[in-house]
Design an enzyme around this catalytic site. Structure first.
Site, PDB file in Angstrom:
ATOM      1  CE1 TYR A  18      -4.433  -1.040   0.119  1.00  9.57           C
ATOM      2  CE2 TYR A  18      -3.409  -2.898   1.246  1.00  9.57           C
ATOM      3  CZ  TYR A  18      -4.495  -2.343   0.577  1.00  9.57           C
ATOM      4  OH  TYR A  18      -5.616  -3.074   0.369  1.00  9.57           O
ATOM      5  CG  ASP A  21      -0.939   2.814  -5.432  1.00 10.94           C
ATOM      6  OD1 ASP A  21      -1.743   1.932  -5.082  1.00 10.94           O
ATOM      7  OD2 ASP A  21      -1.197   3.666  -6.310  1.00 10.94           O
ATOM      8  CB  CYS A  91     -12.956 -24.044 -34.303  1.00  8.04           C
ATOM      9  SG  CYS A  91     -11.616 -24.004 -33.100  1.00  8.04           S
ATOM     10  CG  HIS A 547     -13.384 -20.681 -30.984  1.00  6.83           C
ATOM     11  ND1 HIS A 547     -13.812 -21.925 -31.397  1.00  6.83           N
ATOM     12  CD2 HIS A 547     -14.292 -19.789 -31.481  1.00  6.83           C
ATOM     13  CE1 HIS A 547     -14.932 -21.809 -32.091  1.00  6.83           C
ATOM     14  NE2 HIS A 547     -15.246 -20.517 -32.162  1.00  6.83           N
TER      15      HIS A 547
END
Length: 586
Positions: A18, A21, A91, A547
């Protein structure tokens, strides 16, 4: 520091700082977690890491764009607008065959002679490629599978390519499996299969050379290699059936925007808490891809026949002829330094109209500054055997392999190509003599030929277990430099010619295959100006997963072919295609 609990494994976890950051690496993570009663080595991953979430976001974005998901597309049906059912990772076959059978010159013989082909099919029509291609043409190009007018949903009305896939992939180590495949490799494989089957079944097809895919797609490339030391050149004429283009990310027009986006993603703690941001991809101009193809390439370790020494050379590649149909392959998948396949996350807006005339090679016959031919040796010199191709050796050395091993690879595949040499390296890099000096070619030639003719008994047994005879197995191994996988492929692709091949081998032909191979196709030429016919796109991180869909222009409208689903396209994603098909202007 905050640790995302679901990502904790023995190997690490997602840790966010933190104060800074940003995501960080905690070198004492195991110690810190133990303080809170958490043993890293006992933890199992239950959640997605930030990297996985970002990849998923990118994939979902790509899938939606390429398949046009979420849009209310208008379904269409009729001759030339019939889908193909997905029978399990098929495909790649569906997209490729939809594009191939858009080419009327190729499909017409199968369509118009379908009844005759089926009636004259052999005893096992399911194993006959010509029969299965005729059935495919009858299914895709007629109204047999068309959805009736007024029907709201076509349902499962589509061609099921079960037997086509089986006969096309028979004996092939990849295409015979149920795994996803590279559409480019399948295209080139089918081009050769159809070429051979047409030659064998010319009477059934009633077709001449005009629809042969090799004649439709093949073109001549000309490499001009110039030795820097002597400023003399040599020309290498070769035949290709695909124009393969690199995507130069370093020339992206939005590199700064991509860097900013990636910085934001690295700092993003929880994607779910804020609106998902569309990925920012590199945008590369198609002209830059063409420019990269035509740019001079430096060969660092070129053996000059003029200086008899190694030095730098420059290679420039141009097109000598332009085929009637041109396949353009965008190299979206590259191998990194760790030999891992990665996808280039980039858009390339490929135009529908191409003018490639500026890349036409000039006739080299008028060039007087030629390198001496490699066989221009003094009359007193001893007869030399084959030498390793210096360009192939240089490419392999540049990949980190030893010079001796690279030379062995080039000789093993008879200097056929860098790709074949690299495949040989992977198979033999652990051989004890891989890095040994190559024996002088003249002295080694008889031993090398004898070794090449001597078939490995285990390989012969493996091929015989597939149903081939002893003589056929040995011949296949001889014709493929003792490569078991290539020998199996060779046997199945020559299944109808085995007896003739064996007879040719017994009669002393230098190459049995060349003795009965189909006549060389006539390479067509015309103006290098083209219009796009269609393209296949791939969604996924590599070609062995994901795909494929195809977008094809029919009657002035773009149509999406997504397996069995066929619909009018609202926004064809021409900037993320993998394989493009162009037709030469009349």
């Amino acid at each position: 520091l905050a640790v995302k609990a679901g990502t904790v494994t023995a190997g690490g976890a997602d840790v966010f700082d933190y104060g800074e950051d940003e995501m960080v690496v905690d070198g004492r993570l195991e110690e810190h977690l133990r303080f809170w009663g958490c043993e890293m080595r006992e933890m199992k991953k239950t959640g997605k890491t930030m990297a996985e979430m970002q990849i998923e976001l990118n994939m979902r974005y790509d899938f939606d764009r390429i398949t046009e998901a979420g849009k209310d597309l208008v379904a269409v049906s009729g001759p030339g607008k019939i889908g193909m059912e997905n029978i399990g990772n098929s495909c790649y076959l569906a997209s490729t065959m939809q594009l191939l059978f858009t080419i009327l010159e190729l499909a017409a013989p199968y369509l118009h002679s379908a009844q005759n082909i089926i009636a004259s099919a052999p005893a096992d029509p399911y194993g006959d490629l010509t029969t299965q291609l005729a059935k495919l043409a009858d299914g895709l190009l007629t109204a047999k599978y068309a959805v009736p007018a007024g029907a709201k949903d076509g349902g499962d009305v589509a061609v099921k390519p079960t037997y086509l896939k089986a006969v096309a992939g028979k004996g092939h180590p990849e295409f015979s499996t149920a795994n996803q495949q590279d559409a480019l490799e399948f295209l080139q494989y089918m081009t050769e299969l159809i070429h051979r089957s047409r030659a064998a079944d010319a009477a059934r097809l009633g077709a001449g050379e005009e629809g042969d895919p090799q004649g439709l797609f093949s073109f001549r490339m000309l490499d001009k290699v110039t030795c820097k030391a002597s400023e003399l050149s040599k020309y290498i004429d070769r035949v290709e059936n695909t124009l393969s283009l690199s995507i130069p990310l370093e020339r992206a027009t939005n590199a700064a925007s991509v860097a900013e986006y990636r910085e934001r993603e690295e700092k993003r703690q929880k994607v779910a808490e804020r609106a998902a941001e569309e990925p920012v991809k590199y945008n590369v101009a198609f002209e830059d891809c063409l420019a990269t193809f035509a740019e001079p390439e430096t060969i660092p370790d070129f053996l000059s026949s003029a200086t008899k020494a190694k030095g730098e050379a420059v290679k420039v590649t141009k097109m000598r002829t332009f085929p009637k149909y041109l396949w353009v392959h965008m190299r979206r998948y590259v191998i990194d330094e760790n030999w891992t396949v990665n996808k280039l996350d980039a858009t390339v807006d490929v135009p529908e109209d191409l003018d490639l005339e500026r890349f036409r090679a000039q006739d080299p016959s008028g060039d007087a500054n030629l390198l001496p031919a490699d066989d221009d040796a003094p009359a007193s010199a001893p007869a030399a055997g084959p030498e390793p191709n210096s360009e192939i050796v240089a490419q392999l050395v540049g990949m980190g392999f030893s010079e001796n091993g690279s030379k062995r690879a080039a000789l093993a595949v008879q200097n056929s190509s860098a790709e074949a040499s690299m495949e040989w390296v992977f198979q033999h890099m652990n051989d004890p003599d891989f890095n040994d000096p190559v024996v002088a070619a003249a002295a080694a030639a008889p031993q090398a030929q004898a070794a090449q003719d001597e078939a490995n008994p285990e390989s012969v047994a493996m091929l015989m277990s597939m149903g081939f005879g002893d003589d056929a197995a040995k011949l296949a191994l001889k014709e493929t430099n003792q490569s078991l996988e290539r020998a199996a492929d060779w046997l199945f692709s020559h299944a109808g010619e085995i007896d003739a091949l064996l007879q040719a081998a017994k009669s002393g032909a230098a190459s049995a295959a060349s003795a009965v191979a189909p006549e060389p196709v006539k390479i067509d030429d015309g103006p290098g100006r083209y219009k796009m016919v269609g393209f296949a796109s791939h969604i996924g991180s590599n070609t062995s997963s994901g795909h494929y869909v195809a977008h094809i222009k029919k009657d002035g409208e773009w149509v999406l072919f997504n397996d069995s689903k066929v619909a009018l396209s609202e926004n064809p994603p021409k900037d993320v295609g993998y394989l493009y098909l162009f037709k030469r202007n009349s």
